[in-house]
Design a protein around this motif. Structure first.
Motif, mmCIF file in Angstrom:
data_model
loop_
_atom_site.group_PDB
_atom_site.id
_atom_site.type_symbol
_atom_site.label_atom_id
_atom_site.label_comp_id
_atom_site.label_asym_id
_atom_site.label_seq_id
_atom_site.Cartn_x
_atom_site.Cartn_y
_atom_site.Cartn_z
ATOM 1 N N TRP A 34 7.078 33.579 53.116
ATOM 2 C CA TRP A 34 7.582 33.196 54.563
ATOM 3 C C TRP A 34 8.827 32.608 54.410
ATOM 4 C CZ3 TRP A 34 5.391 34.798 58.798
ATOM 5 C CH2 TRP A 34 3.803 35.092 59.009
ATOM 6 N N TYR A 35 9.850 33.023 55.386
ATOM 7 C CA TYR A 35 10.956 32.365 55.839
ATOM 8 C C TYR A 35 11.267 31.870 57.174
ATOM 9 C CZ TYR A 35 13.203 34.876 51.652
ATOM 10 O OH TYR A 35 13.401 35.264 50.355
ATOM 11 N N LYS A 36 11.921 31.072 57.233
ATOM 12 C CA LYS A 36 12.290 30.407 58.581
ATOM 13 C C LYS A 36 13.812 30.617 58.656
ATOM 14 C CE LYS A 36 12.601 25.948 60.967
ATOM 15 N NZ LYS A 36 12.444 24.295 60.927
ATOM 16 N N GLN A 37 14.243 31.233 59.941
ATOM 17 C CA GLN A 37 15.614 31.412 60.344
ATOM 18 C C GLN A 37 15.835 30.994 61.593
ATOM 19 O OE1 GLN A 37 16.955 35.598 60.823
ATOM 20 N NE2 GLN A 37 18.716 35.080 59.914
ATOM 21 N N LYS A 38 16.850 30.046 61.558
ATOM 22 C CA LYS A 38 17.463 29.350 62.744
ATOM 23 C C LYS A 38 18.767 30.414 63.236
ATOM 24 C CE LYS A 38 16.109 25.247 63.769
ATOM 25 N NZ LYS A 38 15.283 24.842 64.798
ATOM 26 N N ALA A 39 19.161 30.131 64.446
ATOM 27 C CA ALA A 39 20.352 31.040 65.071
ATOM 28 C C ALA A 39 21.289 30.910 64.185
ATOM 29 C CB ALA A 39 20.345 30.776 66.686
ATOM 30 N N ASN A 70 -5.908 38.126 51.307
ATOM 31 C CA ASN A 70 -5.817 39.105 50.289
ATOM 32 C C ASN A 70 -4.544 39.809 50.112
ATOM 33 O OD1 ASN A 70 -5.208 41.655 52.076
ATOM 34 N ND2 ASN A 70 -7.342 41.197 53.016
ATOM 35 N N SER A 71 -4.385 40.839 49.212
ATOM 36 C CA SER A 71 -2.983 41.156 48.867
ATOM 37 C C SER A 71 -2.044 41.727 49.977
ATOM 38 C CB SER A 71 -3.180 42.392 47.692
ATOM 39 O OG SER A 71 -3.706 43.304 47.916
ATOM 40 N N SER A 72 -2.659 42.101 50.951
ATOM 41 C CA SER A 72 -1.921 42.931 52.168
ATOM 42 C C SER A 72 -1.658 41.976 53.210
ATOM 43 C CB SER A 72 -2.826 43.928 52.757
ATOM 44 O OG SER A 72 -2.824 44.867 51.809
ATOM 45 N N LEU A 73 -2.361 40.819 53.323
ATOM 46 C CA LEU A 73 -2.292 39.909 54.414
ATOM 47 C C LEU A 73 -1.738 38.589 54.274
ATOM 48 C CD1 LEU A 73 -5.919 40.440 55.949
ATOM 49 C CD2 LEU A 73 -3.651 41.309 56.866
ATOM 50 N N LEU A 74 -0.862 37.937 55.063
ATOM 51 C CA LEU A 74 -0.416 36.604 55.016
ATOM 52 C C LEU A 74 -0.402 36.035 56.180
ATOM 53 C CD1 LEU A 74 1.024 34.727 52.513
ATOM 54 C CD2 LEU A 74 3.018 35.496 53.543
ATOM 55 N N ASN A 75 -0.904 34.778 56.308
ATOM 56 C CA ASN A 75 -0.946 33.782 57.518
ATOM 57 C C ASN A 75 -0.017 32.603 57.164
ATOM 58 O OD1 ASN A 75 -2.895 35.756 58.629
ATOM 59 N ND2 ASN A 75 -4.587 34.812 57.708
ATOM 60 N N LEU A 76 0.397 32.168 58.479
ATOM 61 C CA LEU A 76 0.885 30.944 58.384
ATOM 62 C C LEU A 76 0.242 30.105 59.835
ATOM 63 C CD1 LEU A 76 3.238 29.230 57.363
ATOM 64 C CD2 LEU A 76 4.847 29.991 58.991
ATOM 65 N N HIS A 77 -0.336 29.083 59.377
ATOM 66 C CA HIS A 77 -1.161 28.208 60.494
ATOM 67 C C HIS A 77 -0.297 27.316 60.886
ATOM 68 C CE1 HIS A 77 -4.733 30.615 59.369
ATOM 69 N NE2 HIS A 77 -4.606 30.431 58.379
#
Lengths: 114, 112
Positions: A34-39, A70-77
């Motif tokens: 997961w990355y965060k990108q500001k303008a 699982n190995s295919s899924l990534l969530n960010l709560h």
């Protein structure tokens, strides 16, 4: 399938809401990011999962909670976010053998916190 | 700490001209150098990468050169087209390291 997909594309939420971002890849990659990108800024690393285990947390506030079902899924709560958390959230994946493996980015979720 | 400096921050060229973007890295152990192109509102897309065992790599109009002694690498785009207009990010990482270090980005404008 050679793509990383992310949902939703856009998300607007209030500071008291709870929401989740989802990322999926079917390339057999074992590392997800997961990355965060500001303008006008480069992507900023938040979390790395390697073989479904959290391997890096770049001192991200606890209002962001990652999950790798699982190995295919990534969530960010997301919970109790602040307006300054508004940004493009990018997911990426790589083979997982080493950080020098090529990373492939998803299209991102544009998050606005009101 | 590890750092990647990227120049220029903005580059404007006429269609058909060449564009060169330069990056310098601080960690001499870095051995993988990808370049990403990001159009407005889109994802960063890998356009070319180079590993430290080669000095140059070319893919059609795009080439990357690496100078390990000087710790710098450059992106060369020839015969630029308006669709090359985007933000370009260089990056560096090393075997056994824990993250990719990105440059600050170069906004390229190609004028028709």
């Amino acid at each position: 399938d050679t793509e990383v997909t992310q949902t939703p594309k856009h998300l607007v939420m209030g500071m008291t809401n709870k929401k989740s971002l989802k990322c999926e890849q079917h390339m057999g990659h074992r590392a997800m990011y997961w990355y965060k990108q500001k303008a006008k800024k480069p992507p900023e690393l938040m979390f790395v999962y390697s073989y479904e285990k959290l391997s890096i947390n770049e001192s991200v506030p606890s209002r962001f909670s990652p999950e790798c079902p699982n190995s295919s899924l990534l969530n960010l709560h997301l919970h109790a976010l602040q307006p300054e958390d508004s940004a493009l959230y990018l997911c990426a994946s790589s083979q997982g053998l080493d950080i020098t493996d090529t990373q492939y980015f998803g299209p991102g979720t544009r998050l606005t916190v009101l | 700490g590890e750092n990647v400096e990227q120049h220029p921050s903005t580059l404007s060229v006429q269609e058909g001209d060449s564009a060169v973007i330069k990056c310098t890295y601080s960690d001499s152990a870095s051995n993988y150098f990808p370049w990403y192109k990001q159009e407005l509102g889109k994802r960063p897309q890998l356009i070319i990468d180079i590993r430290s065992n080669v000095g140059e790599k070319k893919d059609q109009r795009i080439a990357v050169t690496l100078n390990k002694t000087a710790k710098h690498f450059s992106l060369h785009i020839t015969e630029t087209q308006p669709e090359d207009s985007a933000v370009y990010f260089c990056a560096a990482s090393k075997t056994g390291g824990f993250k990719t270090i990105f440059g600050a980005g170069t906004r390229l404008f190609v004028k028709a």
